[in-house]
Write a protein that holds these residues in place. Structure first.
Motif, PDB file in Angstrom:
ATOM      1  N   GLY A 154       0.690  -1.268  -0.138  1.00  0.00           N
ATOM      2  CA  GLY A 154      -0.115  -0.065   0.171  1.00  0.00           C
ATOM      3  C   GLY A 154       0.928   1.030  -0.051  1.00  0.00           C
ATOM      4  N   LEU A 155       0.762   2.058  -1.086  1.00  0.00           N
ATOM      5  CA  LEU A 155       1.508   3.236  -1.142  1.00  0.00           C
ATOM      6  C   LEU A 155       0.638   4.750  -0.661  1.00  0.00           C
ATOM      7  N   ILE A 156       1.184   5.492   0.062  1.00  0.00           N
ATOM      8  CA  ILE A 156       0.794   6.551   0.400  1.00  0.00           C
ATOM      9  C   ILE A 156       1.586   7.854  -0.342  1.00  0.00           C
ATOM     10  N   CYS A 157       1.130   8.729  -1.032  1.00  0.00           N
ATOM     11  CA  CYS A 157       1.891   9.650  -1.587  1.00  0.00           C
ATOM     12  C   CYS A 157       1.378  11.088  -1.549  1.00  0.00           C
ATOM     13  N   GLN A 158       2.026  11.963  -2.230  1.00  0.00           N
ATOM     14  CA  GLN A 158       1.345  13.315  -2.357  1.00  0.00           C
ATOM     15  C   GLN A 158       1.725  13.726  -3.968  1.00  0.00           C
ATOM     16  N   SER A 159       2.105  12.874  -4.678  1.00  0.00           N
ATOM     17  CA  SER A 159       2.332  13.294  -6.023  1.00  0.00           C
ATOM     18  C   SER A 159       2.023  11.948  -6.965  1.00  0.00           C
ATOM     19  N   GLY A 160       1.421  12.138  -8.170  1.00  0.00           N
ATOM     20  CA  GLY A 160       1.149  11.301  -8.977  1.00  0.00           C
ATOM     21  C   GLY A 160       2.129  10.473  -9.390  1.00  0.00           C
ATOM     22  N   ILE A 161       3.215  11.015  -9.410  1.00  0.00           N
ATOM     23  CA  ILE A 161       4.474  10.451 -10.092  1.00  0.00           C
ATOM     24  C   ILE A 161       4.770   9.033  -9.459  1.00  0.00           C
ATOM     25  N   HIS A 162       4.299   8.953  -8.256  1.00  0.00           N
ATOM     26  CA  HIS A 162       4.251   7.624  -7.406  1.00  0.00           C
ATOM     27  C   HIS A 162       3.433   6.622  -7.943  1.00  0.00           C
ATOM     28  N   LEU A 163       2.329   6.979  -8.485  1.00  0.00           N
ATOM     29  CA  LEU A 163       1.453   5.988  -8.811  1.00  0.00           C
ATOM     30  C   LEU A 163       1.796   5.642 -10.348  1.00  0.00           C
ATOM     31  N   VAL A 164       2.183   6.523 -11.168  1.00  0.00           N
ATOM     32  CA  VAL A 164       2.765   6.433 -12.671  1.00  0.00           C
ATOM     33  C   VAL A 164       3.910   5.471 -12.675  1.00  0.00           C
ATOM     34  N   GLY A 165       4.959   5.746 -11.670  1.00  0.00           N
ATOM     35  CA  GLY A 165       6.248   4.986 -12.003  1.00  0.00           C
ATOM     36  C   GLY A 165       6.593   4.645 -10.562  1.00  0.00           C
TER      37      GLY A 165
ATOM     38  N   VAL B 296      16.135  22.930 -13.430  1.00  0.00           N
ATOM     39  CA  VAL B 296      15.301  21.736 -13.434  1.00  0.00           C
ATOM     40  C   VAL B 296      14.067  21.933 -14.199  1.00  0.00           C
ATOM     41  N   ILE B 297      13.937  21.239 -15.198  1.00  0.00           N
ATOM     42  CA  ILE B 297      12.452  20.906 -15.932  1.00  0.00           C
ATOM     43  C   ILE B 297      11.919  19.694 -15.485  1.00  0.00           C
ATOM     44  N   THR B 298      10.467  19.845 -15.170  1.00  0.00           N
ATOM     45  CA  THR B 298      10.006  18.423 -14.678  1.00  0.00           C
ATOM     46  C   THR B 298       8.330  18.447 -14.970  1.00  0.00           C
ATOM     47  N   TYR B 299       7.963  17.188 -15.055  1.00  0.00           N
ATOM     48  CA  TYR B 299       6.513  16.800 -15.436  1.00  0.00           C
ATOM     49  C   TYR B 299       5.852  17.007 -14.130  1.00  0.00           C
ATOM     50  N   SER B 300       6.608  16.953 -12.919  1.00  0.00           N
ATOM     51  CA  SER B 300       5.991  16.469 -11.548  1.00  0.00           C
ATOM     52  C   SER B 300       6.530  17.566 -10.718  1.00  0.00           C
ATOM     53  N   GLY B 301       5.928  18.014 -10.098  1.00  0.00           N
ATOM     54  CA  GLY B 301       6.193  18.967  -8.882  1.00  0.00           C
ATOM     55  C   GLY B 301       6.813  18.176  -7.692  1.00  0.00           C
ATOM     56  N   GLY B 302       6.334  16.877  -7.525  1.00  0.00           N
ATOM     57  CA  GLY B 302       6.956  15.879  -6.449  1.00  0.00           C
ATOM     58  C   GLY B 302       8.269  15.721  -6.893  1.00  0.00           C
ATOM     59  N   ALA B 303       8.535  15.458  -8.161  1.00  0.00           N
ATOM     60  CA  ALA B 303      10.090  15.140  -8.455  1.00  0.00           C
ATOM     61  C   ALA B 303      10.770  16.457  -8.140  1.00  0.00           C
ATOM     62  N   ILE B 375      18.766  19.595 -15.400  1.00  0.00           N
ATOM     63  CA  ILE B 375      18.003  18.156 -15.324  1.00  0.00           C
ATOM     64  C   ILE B 375      16.696  18.058 -15.829  1.00  0.00           C
ATOM     65  N   CYS B 376      16.590  17.202 -16.540  1.00  0.00           N
ATOM     66  CA  CYS B 376      15.276  16.817 -17.289  1.00  0.00           C
ATOM     67  C   CYS B 376      14.411  15.708 -16.524  1.00  0.00           C
ATOM     68  N   ILE B 377      13.175  15.906 -16.188  1.00  0.00           N
ATOM     69  CA  ILE B 377      12.689  14.935 -15.225  1.00  0.00           C
ATOM     70  C   ILE B 377      11.377  14.696 -16.345  1.00  0.00           C
ATOM     71  N   ALA B 378      11.162  13.553 -16.563  1.00  0.00           N
ATOM     72  CA  ALA B 378      10.017  13.101 -17.403  1.00  0.00           C
ATOM     73  C   ALA B 378       9.727  11.671 -17.566  1.00  0.00           C
ATOM     74  N   ILE B 379       8.305  11.340 -17.790  1.00  0.00           N
ATOM     75  CA  ILE B 379       8.045   9.842 -17.798  1.00  0.00           C
ATOM     76  C   ILE B 379       8.629   8.908 -18.777  1.00  0.00           C
ATOM     77  N   ALA B 380       8.737   7.778 -18.411  1.00  0.00           N
ATOM     78  CA  ALA B 380       9.122   6.696 -19.255  1.00  0.00           C
ATOM     79  C   ALA B 380       7.981   5.833 -19.534  1.00  0.00           C
ATOM     80  N   PRO B 381       7.147   6.151 -20.639  1.00  0.00           N
ATOM     81  CA  PRO B 381       5.904   5.517 -20.668  1.00  0.00           C
ATOM     82  C   PRO B 381       6.183   4.161 -21.773  1.00  0.00           C
ATOM     83  N   LEU B 382       4.928   3.456 -21.569  1.00  0.00           N
ATOM     84  CA  LEU B 382       4.782   2.326 -22.444  1.00  0.00           C
ATOM     85  C   LEU B 382       4.637   2.824 -24.038  1.00  0.00           C
ATOM     86  N   PRO B 383       4.791   1.981 -24.988  1.00  0.00           N
ATOM     87  CA  PRO B 383       4.890   2.428 -26.374  1.00  0.00           C
ATOM     88  C   PRO B 383       3.396   2.994 -26.400  1.00  0.00           C
TER      89      PRO B 383
END
Lengths: 458, 458
Positions: A154-165, B296-303, B375-383
């Protein structure tokens, strides 16, 4: 939290007519994830969305709705929440950004949400959240693609990044709750939920801010007796705290106080968030260790030296092997070979083959009363040299032993990813990318042992 | 070292008749690796080995041999070396174990080898070594399988593990020298060789012991002006030092003194050997940084929060973006979105797509005179969600810019291995598994800048 995690009827308010690649359509994502309940899209400008009748207002639905998921521009959010209250909805997720994470106007609106939650009998998750994921009943509110994995984490977080990755953050997750700005539902509620959830065996928490310190700590101290809790807190630095303020409006709080409090409560607290996946798989799969005497078996004297450095750094010790252990391996080795701990079995491998040598050595070390945990160092070869790969051999040895001593593998060579999977396939042996992490992981097993058995002597 | 790295005629003494899986036949391995020179097997009990006439003694060969590789029981090694001297051979590798790594008798024999090297005009690599690997001319003396990779990385080590599994230790290697017990050839000789080798651009060193401290330090200080040198020293702890003693008979030496001396010389010194692959790829591929102002450039505030913690830990700072940078991203973002550094472009991604948003942001940040590295922060999605993968976009942007500012990618999501490869495909952007490592890597680029430009102000 039941309404959030296991709803039967869900209203999706502000859902777009667009679907397909790049549309981030939450309803489409929910259907793809396999949700089996009823979905009621709400959008005053759409007659139909993804083949379902769209309501112009949530109040029109006239059925008991367990959960409303709201994704609409921030100026409309409060009035939609009022409609939800009027429709007797008890749980809402506010997906959109623009509240404590934004400007003064956003902060005022978030305060009104908090007031509404306290006053009007509606619980609110968010704003600024992907909401939840529950792989066990195929439910998610994420508009971003997420993976389904029935792991007892079970994960608790404050950023969607944790659910996505989750791969980077917690490893596999089975259920997740993204608190976002946490206007109402916070760490306490989410921890209380996972604490009593029989499908969850370990709880991973990524915090940005924490303002329920005292209650949370006493809850954590209770839950942790039953299930490991692993916490990473970001926003530790001054610049990080400022960034947390602007991301979820969190007050980062005093890092050192929080860390001390959580450790005292028996929580596994991580300074490096990148270590979370390793902490989770360690505490989920390996038996705890009452003491720090580690037996090392290695193909390579060089690796034996490196592991010694790791052991010392993390408060562990090289076990003094019993004479019986040494004798068993000496019987396979040249006479001149000095045998000690780390136990360099390479000469034995050259004479008797990797499988024979490793099998004899691991059995001896697991039977050795002077050993609390084991590190196995071996090569990860390409398929044409598979006679050097002992993953299957070691897993077979493990079947003869009860899960009382943790066994860790560290591999090197050209085929690491594949061979590590083989080591971990039966969840009796866990593998780690560096010897620093491998030895650190063992230290977590002692810490948790001590936390839940404060009175027991090793 | 030329005889060791680029021999034309090689005698393989003590080579076995057995070949195929599990035989560890060095001659077979050498042929598989593609060696184009002449091989002369020596084994008094075999008429023919792998289709080649076997000599009963090296003295019978009657041709000029560049290198002898000796793998035979330790009691025979000294007399074989004497034969090599008699045959006027100037270079020998002693593969087998059982010398300083073993008992008193082994130590005596190793001392005699050292004496012979000093007296009889033969240079000796080892004992207890896999010898060398030189991918550039398809030569190896390793009896273990090794990979061929024409990377400009020269490795010096004391354990075969580094040649067999460089992935864990140095990343890709093009040439490697395993010093083993180092009875004669030591770190100084190997460093001097790679220092002047035009195919080698960076030198990675894994030490167990070091007893040529002063000469080595002054050589390193010269070489490092030209090529980065990265050093890890194992046997740091007391138990590690004891293990080093038993592995190669090395005296581990004073860790802190060595570390201080090497750092002073401009060497990149690593406390955690597991970081070596990241240090090597960073210093090999990314431009140096005169100062510490990171965009820093990011998709995610959390990161964004996590990266701030990493920056502070490693002595870096968040750049104060110019008004122009902020304006360019603001033009794509909702009005309420607070834009600062880390630059959260997610709302811009939602409005304009990932590629447009990231391309605008990276160009602005690279053009910003207040920024030294990115630093570039971005998702590594499925195809199926590849519209969120900006690896190609960022690499295309990089082509418009000279290699003056390092750019680092950090990804999260379900397809990390694949997407990281794409980021690194043109060697302009490097990717790291954790934000701690990503920020640490940037700090190495400042350290090296300062080491080779001691007088320049940032």
């Amino acid at each position: 939290m039941q309404n959030f995690m296991e709803p039967k009827r869900v209203a999706l308010i502000g859902i777009s007519r667009k679907s397909g690649a790049g549309s981030f359509n939450l309803m489409e994502n929910m259907l793809t994830f396999g949700f089996g309940g009823e979905i009621f899209p709400v959008n005053p400008n759409a007659g139909e969305i993804l083949g379902q009748r769209a309501y112009s207002n949530v109040k029109e639905i006239k059925k008991e709705i367990d959960l409303a998921v709201i994704s609409s521009p921030r100026e409309t959010t409060l009035s939609i929440l009022k409609d939800c209250v009027a429709a007797n909805i008890k749980a809402a997720i506010v997906v959109n950004q623009g509240f404590n994470d934004a400007d003064r106007r956003g902060q005022e609106m978030q305060q009104q949400m908090t007031d509404m939650a306290r006053r009007d009998g509606i619980r609110i998750l968010g704003p600024n959240t992907l909401g939840v994921i529950n792989s066990f009943n195929n439910f998610t509110t994420s508009f971003m693609p997420v993976s389904k994995e029935r792991a007892p984490v079970g994960l608790i977080c404050q950023s969607g990044i944790h659910l996505v990755g989750p791969q980077r953050f917690s490893g596999k997750i089975g259920k997740g709750i993204d608190l976002g700005n946490a206007c109402d539902i916070g760490f306490y509620d989410a921890l209380a939920h996972f604490g009593q959830d029989p499908e969850i065996k370990i709880i991973a928490i990524h915090m940005e801010g924490m303002n329920q310190g005292k209650d949370f700590l006493s809850l954590a101290a209770r839950v942790v007796k039953d299930k490991p809790i692993v916490v990473h807190k970001s926003g530790r630095s001054k610049t990080g705290a400022r960034a947390a303020m602007s991301h979820t409006g969190s007050i980062a709080g005093n890092y050192r106080l929080l860390k001390a409090g959580l450790r005292q409560a028996g929580v596994t607290f991580l300074d490096d968030g990148g270590h979370m996946p390793y902490a989770v798989k360690t505490l989920l799969n390996l038996p705890l260790m009452p003491d720090s005497r580690i037996g090392v078996i290695t193909y390579s004297g060089g690796a034996g030296i490196m592991v010694s450095d790791g052991l010392e750094k993390h408060g562990l010790h090289l076990a003094a092997f019993s004479a019986e252990t040494i004798d068993r391996v000496a019987a396979l080795s040249p006479q001149w070979m000095p045998l000690t701990n780390p136990l360099d079995i390479w000469p034995a491998v050259m004479l008797h083959g990797a499988r024979k040598a490793y099998s004899v050595a691991l059995k001896a070390v697991l039977n050795d009363p002077n050993v609390d945990g084991v590190i196995c160092i071996a090569i990860a070869p390409l398929p044409e040299f598979s006679f050097l790969d002992v993953s299957e051999t070691l897993n077979t040895v493990m079947e003869e032993f009860p899960a009382r001593k943790p066994v860790i593998a560290w591999t090197y060579g050209p085929n690491i990813a594949e061979v590590e999977k083989r080591y971990e396939s039966r969840k009796r042996i866990m593998a780690y990318p560096t010897l620093d992490l491998a030895t650190w992981a063992l230290s977590l097993l002692i810490d948790r042992y001590k936390a839940i058995h404060p009175d027991r002597q090793p």
